[in-house]
Design an enzyme around this catalytic site. Sequence first.
Site, short mmCIF file in Angstrom:
data_model
loop_
_atom_site.label_atom_id
_atom_site.label_comp_id
_atom_site.label_asym_id
_atom_site.label_seq_id
_atom_site.Cartn_x
_atom_site.Cartn_y
_atom_site.Cartn_z
N LYS C 66 0.88 -1.13 -0.09
CA LYS C 66 0.27 -0.02 -0.01
C LYS C 66 0.80 1.47 -0.06
CE LYS C 66 -3.95 1.84 2.51
NZ LYS C 66 -4.90 1.85 3.62
N SER C 141 -9.74 1.68 2.49
CA SER C 141 -8.99 2.56 1.62
C SER C 141 -7.77 1.61 1.02
CB SER C 141 -8.13 3.45 2.39
OG SER C 141 -7.63 2.76 3.51
N SER C 165 -10.09 -0.48 6.67
CA SER C 165 -9.57 -0.62 5.32
C SER C 165 -8.88 -1.62 4.79
CB SER C 165 -8.24 0.75 5.49
OG SER C 165 -9.02 2.00 5.43
#
Lengths: 483, 102, 476
Positions: C66, C141, C165
């Site tokens: 990420k 996210s 997330s």
Amino acid sequence: MKPGWEMVIGLEVHCELKTATKLFCGCPNMFGDEANTNVCPVCLGLPGSLPVLNQKAVELAMAIGTALNCEILPSTFHRKNYFYPDQAKDYQISQYDEPINVNGHLDLPDGSRVGIERAHMEEDTGKTSHAGSSGRIHGSDYSLVDYNRSGVPLVEIVSAPDMRSSAQARAYAGELRAVLVASGASDGKMEEGSMRVDANVSVRRSVDDPFGTRCEIKNLNSVRSLGRAIEYEADRQIALIEAGEVVVQQTRHWDEDAGRTVTLRSKEDAYDYRYFLEPDLVPLVPDAEWIDAVADTLGMMPAVRRARLVRLLEESGGASESQLDQVATVVDLRLDDLVVSAVAGGVSSGLALARTANEAANDADAARRLDPAAYLALLTMEAAGTVSATQAKAVLADLLVRGGGDPAAMAKAKGFEAMSEDSLASTVAEVVVAHPDEWGRYCEGGEKGDKLAGFFTGLVMKATRGQANGKAVATELQRLRGG
Amino acid sequence: MAEPGRLTREDVAHVAALARLHLSDAELDLFTGQLAEVLDHASDVASLDLAGVAPTAHAMAVTNVLRPDEVRPGLDRDEVLGQAPSVEDHRFRVPRIPGEAP
Amino acid sequence: MVSSGEWSAVDILEQHLAAIEAGDGAVHAFNLVTADLAREQAVEVDRKVAAGEDPGLLAGVPVALKDNLCTRGVPTTCSSRILEGWRPPYDATVVTRLREAGAVMVGKTNMDEFAMGSSTETSAFGPTRNPHDTSRVPGGSSGGSAAAVAAGFAPLALGSDTGGSIRQPAALCGVVGMKPTYGTVSRYGLVAFASSLDQIGPLATSVADAALLFDVIGGNDLLDSTSLHRPTPRALAVLDDGVDGLTVGVLSEFLDGAAPDVVARVHQAAEALAGAGARVEEVSVPEVAFGLSAYYLIAPGEASSNLARYDGVRYGLRVDAEDVAAMNTATRSAGFGAEVKRRIMLGTYVLSAGYMDAYYNQALRVRTRIIEGFTRAYHHCDVLLGPTAPTTAFALGAKVDDPLTMYLSDVCTIPSNLAGHPAISVPFGTGDDGLPVGVQLLGPALSEGTVLKVAAVVEAAAPPLAAPVLVEGTPT
């Protein structure tokens, strides 16, 4: 201070802790290195970095708390949020409503006691320098930021509003500095910024009145400017009130050159710091064992050291005003152990104190390293008259340079040997013969005549280049006068 | 939850200034409505008995995490300054600062 | 496979790079593909294998990161303009651990800006699309990481989970995603959103792979004060232990707001667990219903402070202005997107003078009550079961204009963050629309072993999920 008024002073003192590394990272805690060389992700506030608390900094904070007679409590860290370019994260990590040290006090040399509300840990900011036309913040074209100081450990010591004069505030600052140095927590150098003082000042007409509106004064770079700024500020506030105006709570900046305080910002512009518990740090819960272990490492505090010397003076008849000043000097310079060991070796407390405060103090760094046995030997020689006071001072200067040695051998090498009674007597006689008028008046005695003893002693000293023992000269003069 | 009053446009403008954000009039209107809606939703906790409940800031109860006072290698200055928008004399350059630090 | 010499790390990498090349135009899972660096790492792994050295637990396994995990010298943007071009001078602890384990890092994945969002639509660089239906969001996210695993771009990915997330995009993309116990994985080098809630965790195609990745990245780190010293048991070792004798509580509050097709899958998973020997009962933890409220006061509060540092002074974007305050304001106004601004303002407001007690401190008390509620449930349950998200993947753009509705996507995931507890999302068939459904297993602090072994049983009983078929090129 204008009569009919009283000032009320509280001081906030920031001191830098003497650690090897910063408060929350392993960067060196060093003054004066090249810009931005002692930095890492943590003290630069880089995204993703996290603080980890320095154990030594905590222990020094606890040492300060112990030295200031505080309660040492479980504590937490908060974030104080404000934007400023020297603040790498745009928040400062500081202890807030749960500080490590609370409710202490500091006893001043004059016997007064000042309350300590709290002494908490926080991190320092980076350093901003202002470039462009004036070199000052106002009017500068741009600024440059160095983060070497960012994250340096500080303890902020907040006094109660217990001080009532600028002299007392100065005494507090001086005594606090001595305590910080004695505890090993800080080097207490106000001029270098390792100890920074802000003053809260208000005035009132009577001790029965409530406290007046206070102003906080910043930028006090010496004990002297602290005193001046407080006096100026109190006068300013009194003038306002007497003119029918009101004192507005504000932060003011001391302008050393102009000798006045100027408005920095008023309460209306107060920052909304949005304090909240720092989620990246965990609570600090020192147990009794840890607190005791830190207390055990603490040396004697200055007040205790002063009392120790005063006790020695009292044992031999009491302490004069000037001797109390000498005591303060000696303790301030951390030379009191020299006095104590000399007295223990049989030297009079007055002589040991005087030589230490007047001569050894000239090179305090060297004196702190001096071999106490050599010092004792020298003072013993002086007390016995083996060397004169002047000679003793000369040998002491050498001892300080060398850090020790045999004072007897050094005196001999300098040709300092006690004059025989015969040669002293003949020198005194020569001087007397050369100054018949003065001798006549000396022999008349009385207050005027007796004063001439000093005149003759001086001439003898000059003639012997300081080798004569002052006491022996006085005895010989009296003998010749037939007294 | 104690009722602090509904969020106003002025509140949002004040908060934006505190957070160093500039909002257009249209953004102010939009955000005022959206944030007020979130805060209204949050007021549902009023139905929960919170008297005498201690706040939890850390989910895991850990204490006394300390590191030894030992120097660790830091960052290379050129690498650090290489990321900065403006540099002069090995320092971070910023436009003039209107006031002193708090 | 790589360590046994069956496959070379370079071959595996090239297959995945080819898949990315072919499919990421349609998905946009990556902000950056670090092909050259990955090739260097793969070559090094192959060299170690050839030399008979230990290549590590993840030898040659491609991993996607990420884009809020710091990678030395490699741009780390948090999908924000304000960090565009920033190259961190250091690696996150998890990145170091992956490197040491022989993993091959293929790139940085797209995300909601600063992890603030539930659809990956708040990315400054455009949304990620759900590989199962590119008109749908992948969740967020960590939508880029979930999509990358679902699309076969990388078998493993790391995400971060502040309010769901990892788990919510895992559910929407049909992969496994776990948020470990707070403190089990170091946050050092994870760009902070809400520090007391953020936790890094694995996304994978199977529970076993997720457990393996968790084992590699977990463990105490001296650089994170909140990192736990307590050793977590090797999660992978207990995976096959089964659920015999365990009690699974079906959390009724999580079912309340969920779509019927999702609820049906949760019941089906519960039946599967009962069939495998677990005792299944319905439990109620009324406090969790207040999680969303507490979360939207606590997380923005912390975020408003964490994101103050993006001021244009030291790194990232600067928009010049006449004085420093104006420069800060111009930079932040241009660099942050609308959702980040909303949360910064919400957080600044709840922390500001006069509102702190009514909002922020009150939310911390709700947090206490939620933990107490879970503790009560865990007196008689080993794990709790519920949906991960109330619905399957929604259409792009469906919720962007309505923040509160978007926030409700996380209603089932937030309570675990507030409590600091582990939770995992496991794919379990599809909804009525044919899109993946995830079921969520929750456990008390440090119960990763239990949660994972229950998850393995759920996984074994899950209806098959068709692999996504990607059409080359950019979606229109």
